[in-house]
Design a protein around this motif. Structure first.
Motif, short mmCIF file in Angstrom:
data_model
loop_
_atom_site.label_atom_id
_atom_site.label_comp_id
_atom_site.label_asym_id
_atom_site.label_seq_id
_atom_site.Cartn_x
_atom_site.Cartn_y
_atom_site.Cartn_z
N VAL A 86 32.62 24.50 61.63
CA VAL A 86 32.03 24.55 60.29
C VAL A 86 31.63 25.97 59.94
N GLU A 87 31.12 26.70 60.90
CA GLU A 87 30.71 28.09 60.64
C GLU A 87 31.90 28.96 60.24
N VAL A 88 33.03 28.75 60.91
CA VAL A 88 34.24 29.49 60.52
C VAL A 88 34.64 29.12 59.09
N TYR A 89 34.60 27.84 58.80
CA TYR A 89 34.98 27.38 57.45
C TYR A 89 34.09 27.99 56.37
N THR A 90 32.80 27.96 56.57
CA THR A 90 31.88 28.45 55.54
C THR A 90 31.92 29.97 55.38
N GLN A 91 32.47 30.65 56.37
CA GLN A 91 32.64 32.10 56.24
C GLN A 91 33.75 32.46 55.26
N VAL A 92 34.72 31.57 55.09
CA VAL A 92 35.89 31.92 54.28
C VAL A 92 36.07 31.05 53.04
N TYR A 93 35.40 29.89 53.00
CA TYR A 93 35.54 28.98 51.85
C TYR A 93 34.18 28.67 51.25
N THR A 99 37.48 19.89 52.16
CA THR A 99 38.59 20.83 52.34
C THR A 99 38.74 21.23 53.80
N CYS A 100 37.63 21.40 54.48
CA CYS A 100 37.67 21.70 55.92
C CYS A 100 38.39 20.58 56.66
N SER A 101 38.05 19.34 56.35
CA SER A 101 38.69 18.19 56.97
C SER A 101 40.19 18.16 56.69
N THR A 102 40.55 18.46 55.44
CA THR A 102 41.97 18.47 55.07
C THR A 102 42.74 19.49 55.89
N ILE A 103 42.23 20.71 55.97
CA ILE A 103 42.91 21.78 56.71
C ILE A 103 43.11 21.37 58.17
N ILE A 104 42.06 20.85 58.78
CA ILE A 104 42.14 20.46 60.18
C ILE A 104 43.10 19.30 60.38
N ASP A 105 42.98 18.29 59.52
CA ASP A 105 43.80 17.09 59.68
C ASP A 105 45.28 17.38 59.55
N VAL A 106 45.66 18.18 58.56
CA VAL A 106 47.09 18.46 58.38
C VAL A 106 47.64 19.27 59.54
N HIS A 107 46.83 20.14 60.11
CA HIS A 107 47.30 20.93 61.26
C HIS A 107 47.41 20.06 62.51
N LEU A 108 46.50 19.14 62.69
CA LEU A 108 46.62 18.23 63.83
C LEU A 108 47.83 17.31 63.68
N ARG A 109 48.13 16.91 62.46
CA ARG A 109 49.31 16.09 62.23
C ARG A 109 50.59 16.90 62.43
N MET A 110 50.57 18.16 62.01
CA MET A 110 51.72 19.02 62.32
C MET A 110 51.90 19.15 63.82
N VAL A 148 40.42 28.47 60.18
CA VAL A 148 39.78 27.16 60.30
C VAL A 148 40.57 26.26 61.25
N ALA A 149 41.88 26.23 61.08
CA ALA A 149 42.71 25.38 61.95
C ALA A 149 42.63 25.82 63.41
N GLU A 150 42.65 27.13 63.64
CA GLU A 150 42.57 27.62 65.01
C GLU A 150 41.24 27.28 65.65
N ALA A 151 40.14 27.41 64.89
CA ALA A 151 38.82 27.06 65.43
C ALA A 151 38.78 25.60 65.84
N ALA A 152 39.37 24.73 65.02
CA ALA A 152 39.38 23.30 65.33
C ALA A 152 40.24 23.00 66.56
N ILE A 153 41.40 23.64 66.63
CA ILE A 153 42.30 23.39 67.76
C ILE A 153 41.69 23.90 69.06
N LEU A 154 41.07 25.08 69.00
CA LEU A 154 40.43 25.63 70.21
C LEU A 154 39.28 24.74 70.68
#
Length: 211
Positions: A86-93, A99-110, A148-154
């Motif tokens: 969340v901290e990474v997300y709020t730094q850039v958005y 929107t944070c959930s959307t970014i993470i979810d689509v990357h996990l589905r990819m 955001v996606a990288e933070a979630a994946i890590l």
């Protein structure tokens, strides 16, 4: 049969995100990879079951397919509720966590689909969405989305890296059980796939940034 975690969570993560803005461009909705740009969890579950059926007897894909089955909408939920993400997300958005959930979810589905197919080209195809944006907006969109996606994946990968480290010593013993060996291989596959996903994101982000 392999039953993905997504089956227990359905498509709950796939809601339409309200407009959120990049902090560098606060007056317009931020371009992101949307839910409709990639296959949903239900479609991926069907695809995984079909892949399992068509690869019966091929032990080389067992650990990979079983690793895919561990991913689902609940994986997104766990990442969105992680403070470091969340901290990474709020730094850039600027915007709520939809929107944070959307970014993470689509990357996990990819990630899941790339693992099923053994093909990572869809990452480039998804990131190509940003290619025709004005240069400054393109650069910030790519950097923010990938961050955001990288933070979630890590964050998600930490669990599997921990299990690999715990199981490795036992795995290397001659009397290691088949169950332990399988669990080790599944966790190892997940770590390898998530590492590859980040590499592909970084490569395509950088290519689009330089274009």
């Amino acid at each position: 049969a392999v039953v993905p975690r997504a089956s227990a969570t359905g498509e709950s993560a796939q809601t339409k995100a309200p407009p959120a803005a990049l902090r560098q461009f606060p007056d317009a909705p931020a371009p992101i990879i949307e839910h409709d740009d990639v296959q949903g969890w239900t479609a991926l579950e069907t695809k995984l079951i079909a892949a399992c059926a068509s690869n019966i007897g091929d032990e080389s894909v067992n650990a990979r397919f079983k690793a895919v089955a561990l991913l689902g909408a609940s994986t997104t939920y766990e990442a969105v509720n992680e403070l470091s993400v969340v901290e990474v997300y709020t730094q850039v958005y600027e915007g709520d966590l939809t929107t944070c959930s959307t970014i993470i979810d689509v990357h996990l589905r990819m990630l899941a689909e790339c693992m099923i197919d053994g093909d990572w080209s869809r990452v480039a195809n998804a990131y190509n969405k940003f290619h025709n944006l004005p240069p400054a907006l393109k650069r910030q969109s790519l950097l923010a989305t990938a961050a955001v996606a990288e933070a979630a994946i890590l964050f998600t990968m930490e669990e599997y890296e921990y299990m690999v480290s715990i199981l490795k010593e036992e795995y290397e013993k001659p009397d290691a059980s088949d169950e332990l060996k399988e669990e080790y291989q599944i966790n190892l596959e997940m770590v390898a796939a998530m590492t590859k996903m980040i590499e592909e994101m970084t490569k395509n982000k950088d290519e689009r940034d330089r274009a």
